[in-house]
Design a protein around this motif. Structure first.
Motif, PDB file in Angstrom:
ATOM      1  N   GLY A 200     -62.989 -51.819  -2.685  1.00  0.00           N
ATOM      2  CA  GLY A 200     -63.234 -52.887  -1.722  1.00  0.00           C
ATOM      3  C   GLY A 200     -61.974 -53.346  -1.012  1.00  0.00           C
ATOM      4  N   ALA A 201     -60.815 -52.963  -1.512  1.00  0.00           N
ATOM      5  CA  ALA A 201     -59.560 -53.345  -0.880  1.00  0.00           C
ATOM      6  C   ALA A 201     -59.221 -52.320   0.194  1.00  0.00           C
ATOM      7  CB  ALA A 201     -58.436 -53.407  -1.904  1.00  0.00           C
ATOM      8  N   GLU A 202     -58.553 -52.767   1.227  1.00  0.00           N
ATOM      9  CA  GLU A 202     -58.157 -51.873   2.310  1.00  0.00           C
ATOM     10  C   GLU A 202     -56.703 -51.439   2.180  1.00  0.00           C
ATOM     11  OE1 GLU A 202     -60.194 -50.737   4.732  1.00  0.00           O
ATOM     12  OE2 GLU A 202     -61.794 -51.724   3.630  1.00  0.00           O
ATOM     13  N   LEU A 203     -55.901 -52.188   1.412  1.00  0.00           N
ATOM     14  CA  LEU A 203     -54.466 -51.955   1.365  1.00  0.00           C
ATOM     15  C   LEU A 203     -54.013 -51.458   0.002  1.00  0.00           C
ATOM     16  CD1 LEU A 203     -53.375 -55.280   3.085  1.00  0.00           C
ATOM     17  CD2 LEU A 203     -53.643 -53.050   4.163  1.00  0.00           C
TER      18      LEU A 203
ATOM     19  N   GLU B  86     -45.487 -55.828   8.715  1.00  0.00           N
ATOM     20  CA  GLU B  86     -44.203 -55.317   9.189  1.00  0.00           C
ATOM     21  C   GLU B  86     -43.109 -55.646   8.180  1.00  0.00           C
ATOM     22  OE1 GLU B  86     -44.142 -53.490  11.931  1.00  0.00           O
ATOM     23  OE2 GLU B  86     -46.291 -53.864  12.051  1.00  0.00           O
ATOM     24  N   ARG B  87     -42.121 -54.800   8.125  1.00  0.00           N
ATOM     25  CA  ARG B  87     -40.981 -55.066   7.244  1.00  0.00           C
ATOM     26  C   ARG B  87     -40.162 -56.189   7.842  1.00  0.00           C
ATOM     27  NH1 ARG B  87     -38.217 -49.816   4.836  1.00  0.00           N
ATOM     28  NH2 ARG B  87     -37.453 -51.426   3.475  1.00  0.00           N
ATOM     29  N   SER B  88     -39.654 -57.045   7.009  1.00  0.00           N
ATOM     30  CA  SER B  88     -38.817 -58.137   7.497  1.00  0.00           C
ATOM     31  C   SER B  88     -37.351 -57.806   7.217  1.00  0.00           C
ATOM     32  CB  SER B  88     -39.195 -59.458   6.824  1.00  0.00           C
ATOM     33  OG  SER B  88     -39.047 -59.345   5.435  1.00  0.00           O
TER      34      SER B  88
ATOM     35  N   ARG C 237     -46.932 -57.379   0.557  1.00  0.00           N
ATOM     36  CA  ARG C 237     -46.199 -57.752   1.773  1.00  0.00           C
ATOM     37  C   ARG C 237     -47.036 -58.710   2.624  1.00  0.00           C
ATOM     38  NH1 ARG C 237     -43.879 -52.775   4.822  1.00  0.00           N
ATOM     39  NH2 ARG C 237     -42.520 -52.768   3.010  1.00  0.00           N
ATOM     40  N   MET C 238     -48.340 -58.454   2.731  1.00  0.00           N
ATOM     41  CA  MET C 238     -49.213 -59.308   3.532  1.00  0.00           C
ATOM     42  C   MET C 238     -49.355 -60.691   2.898  1.00  0.00           C
ATOM     43  SD  MET C 238     -50.922 -59.718   6.154  1.00  0.00           S
ATOM     44  CE  MET C 238     -52.105 -58.794   7.053  1.00  0.00           C
ATOM     45  N   SER C 239     -49.474 -60.743   1.570  1.00  0.00           N
ATOM     46  CA  SER C 239     -49.648 -62.039   0.919  1.00  0.00           C
ATOM     47  C   SER C 239     -48.366 -62.865   0.937  1.00  0.00           C
ATOM     48  CB  SER C 239     -50.145 -61.859  -0.516  1.00  0.00           C
ATOM     49  OG  SER C 239     -49.181 -61.211  -1.294  1.00  0.00           O
ATOM     50  N   ARG C 240     -47.203 -62.209   0.886  1.00  0.00           N
ATOM     51  CA  ARG C 240     -45.941 -62.956   0.884  1.00  0.00           C
ATOM     52  C   ARG C 240     -45.481 -63.363   2.272  1.00  0.00           C
ATOM     53  NH1 ARG C 240     -42.046 -59.853  -3.452  1.00  0.00           N
ATOM     54  NH2 ARG C 240     -43.162 -60.530  -5.293  1.00  0.00           N
TER      55      ARG C 240
END
Length: 151
Positions: A79-82, A97-99, A89-92
């Protein structure tokens, strides 16, 4: 029937490599009653159905790839896409994108005390760090008062 034709949930659980609770839950879900002593006695037909049921679920289908372009890591879960890296990275950071190092500091517009980081109120170090000029003056004044007070 004789006792040799029956098996119990613990024996079947050990044989299938699952928990006893899993066997009992399956029996309860499919409406198999307990005997007069309060135990489940599993006959050969029921045992065959359970073996087929748990064998089909023993090897889950492989997870697909991450939905991010050019990422070949497996998805984090069903059910997860990532994948785990992109999910973290998306949750933080709220983006995939890389920071760059220090990007979170550069995005701040005010110091912790609430003073704005304007060119007039910002002291910049040679290595790129910045400090609030108002807070530095306040700390210096507090230190001066502390030193001026006789002990």
């Amino acid at each position: 029937m004789n006792s040799a034709a029956w098996t119990s949930p613990p024996v079947l659980a050990d044989d299938l490599g699952i928990t006893r609770q899993g066997v009992r839950a399956w029996l309860k879900r499919h409406g198999y009653p307990k005997d007069d002593d309060g135990f489940y006695r599993i006959d050969a037909a029921t045992e065959a159905r359970m073996r087929a049921h748990f064998a089909a679920r023993k090897t889950p289908p492989p997870l697909g790839p991450c939905s991010v372009d050019e990422c070949d890591r497996p998805r984090r879960s069903r059910g997860a896409e990532l994948c785990a890296l992109h999910h973290q990275r998306m949750s933080r950071h709220g983006t995939l994108e890389r920071s760059l190092p220090g990007q979170n500091q550069r995005a701040k517009t005010h110091c912790p005390k609430g003073h704005p980081y304007t060119p007039e109120n910002t002291y910049r170090f040679a290595d790129g760090r910045r400090r609030c000029r108002r807070c530095r003056l306040d700390r210096a004044a507090a230190a001066k008062r502390t030193r001026a007070t006789p002990a």
